[in-house]
Design a protein around this motif. Sequence first.
Motif, short mmCIF file in Angstrom:
data_model
loop_
_atom_site.label_atom_id
_atom_site.label_comp_id
_atom_site.label_asym_id
_atom_site.label_seq_id
_atom_site.Cartn_x
_atom_site.Cartn_y
_atom_site.Cartn_z
N ARG A 73 0.85 -1.18 0.00
CA ARG A 73 0.00 0.00 0.00
C ARG A 73 0.88 1.23 0.00
NH1 ARG A 73 2.08 -2.22 4.21
NH2 ARG A 73 2.03 -1.24 6.25
N LYS A 74 0.26 2.39 -0.05
CA LYS A 74 0.99 3.64 0.09
C LYS A 74 0.51 4.34 1.36
CE LYS A 74 1.89 4.39 -4.82
NZ LYS A 74 1.67 5.28 -6.00
N VAL A 75 1.29 5.30 1.81
CA VAL A 75 0.88 6.09 2.97
C VAL A 75 1.07 7.57 2.64
CG1 VAL A 75 3.16 5.87 4.07
CG2 VAL A 75 1.17 6.51 5.45
N GLU B 167 5.51 4.42 -0.70
CA GLU B 167 5.00 3.06 -0.81
C GLU B 167 5.51 2.20 0.35
OE1 GLU B 167 4.91 -0.52 -4.17
OE2 GLU B 167 5.04 1.60 -4.77
N LEU B 168 4.64 1.33 0.83
CA LEU B 168 5.00 0.40 1.90
C LEU B 168 4.85 -1.04 1.39
CD1 LEU B 168 3.16 2.00 4.98
CD2 LEU B 168 5.56 2.28 4.31
N ASP B 169 5.80 -1.88 1.75
CA ASP B 169 5.75 -3.29 1.35
C ASP B 169 4.73 -4.04 2.19
OD1 ASP B 169 7.80 -2.96 -0.53
OD2 ASP B 169 9.35 -3.25 1.00
N PRO B 170 4.28 -5.20 1.70
CA PRO B 170 3.44 -6.05 2.54
C PRO B 170 4.19 -6.38 3.84
CG PRO B 170 3.52 -6.89 0.29
CD PRO B 170 4.56 -5.82 0.40
N CYS B 171 3.46 -6.54 4.92
CA CYS B 171 4.12 -6.80 6.20
C CYS B 171 3.17 -7.51 7.14
CB CYS B 171 4.62 -5.51 6.84
SG CYS B 171 3.29 -4.38 7.30
N VAL C 91 -3.29 4.31 2.08
CA VAL C 91 -4.19 4.35 0.93
C VAL C 91 -3.78 3.26 -0.06
CG1 VAL C 91 -4.69 6.81 1.18
CG2 VAL C 91 -2.73 6.08 -0.20
N PRO C 92 -4.65 2.92 -1.02
CA PRO C 92 -4.30 1.88 -1.99
C PRO C 92 -3.12 2.28 -2.87
CG PRO C 92 -6.67 2.31 -1.99
CD PRO C 92 -6.04 3.40 -1.18
N LEU C 93 -2.51 1.27 -3.50
CA LEU C 93 -1.36 1.52 -4.37
C LEU C 93 -1.73 2.41 -5.55
CD1 LEU C 93 0.35 -1.99 -4.51
CD2 LEU C 93 1.26 0.08 -3.42
N ASP C 94 -2.99 2.37 -5.97
CA ASP C 94 -3.40 3.17 -7.12
C ASP C 94 -3.94 4.54 -6.74
OD1 ASP C 94 -5.78 2.42 -5.99
OD2 ASP C 94 -6.65 1.53 -7.80
N TYR C 95 -3.69 4.98 -5.53
CA TYR C 95 -4.16 6.30 -5.09
C TYR C 95 -3.62 7.36 -6.04
CZ TYR C 95 -4.81 10.49 -2.21
OH TYR C 95 -5.16 11.73 -1.74
#
Length: 302
Positions: free
Chosen positions: A154-156, A232-236, A216-220
């Motif tokens: 996801r993104k932040v 962007e944040l990696d899965p965790c 927020v979603p990756l496609d924000y």
Amino acid sequence: MDALEMKMAVQRMQEYIDANLHEQITLKQLANVAGYSPWHAAKIFKNATGKTPFDYIRSLRLTKAALILRDSNERIIDVALNFVFHSHEGFTRAFSKEFGLPPKRYKQSTPPIKLFMPEKVFDTYYALQKGGVSMSQKKDTKSVFVQVVERPARKVLLKRGVSAKDYFQYCEEVDSVEVWSILTSVKEAIYEPVGMWLPNHLIEENTSQYVQGVEVPLDYSNKIPEGFELIELDPCTMMVFQGEPYDDEDFMAEIDQVWKHIDNFNPTIYGFKWQPEAAPRFQLAPMGYRGYIEARPVSSVI
């Protein structure tokens, strides 16, 4: 006038406004609730909140209206009338002045905006005066619920400080109330806004470890407010700790309790180990009814 009584009088007015936001509210009504003359009630209200009662009510109504426009299909005129604006034109002028764009355009694109999110004056005053409760004054550690959750890629959307390592330092470096109000307005948010301690690889030079953000979603692709950043944040995998409900004025002591529990917690019992560089550690806004909640990144030892 006693300072504590003044704060309590202002909070009574705030609570009356909250309960009657969809009705006409007069200064005389607020004065009756406060127990002072209209002139004096208005004076202590502005001194405590920074806004006149009229400006406070208007900003609060516009914020509530914006959230309805963001999240529902209600007509603009119906929202306007519901919040005691007597015409579409008057509502549009007030909305545009408050948020910098007319309600029709906001409803179409719902960019992040600065919402009006007032604190209860007496609650804030009481907490600052009390300074929290030391652990020696509290009972033995209460139960802390622990669960493991998976976060997707996801993104932040976040706002960095200068050098802050915790919430109080962050508040000295940025207008955290404004930041939080903008984060709360983000329609695409996956979860609620949080305070975050960034891992080292996400801290930019001359910026803070502690930030406030919303995932927020990756496609924000919506607007990024000035001074904010999208990363962007990696899965965790996150281990989430949740304390028992508490009285709001005891929030500092409750946070200390959960932190002590985490310090003494051994995640290997459940097949995990701490992984501080995998993702930001985060805390939800302290709210007594749900207990203090904090999450820390982990990885499997298997």
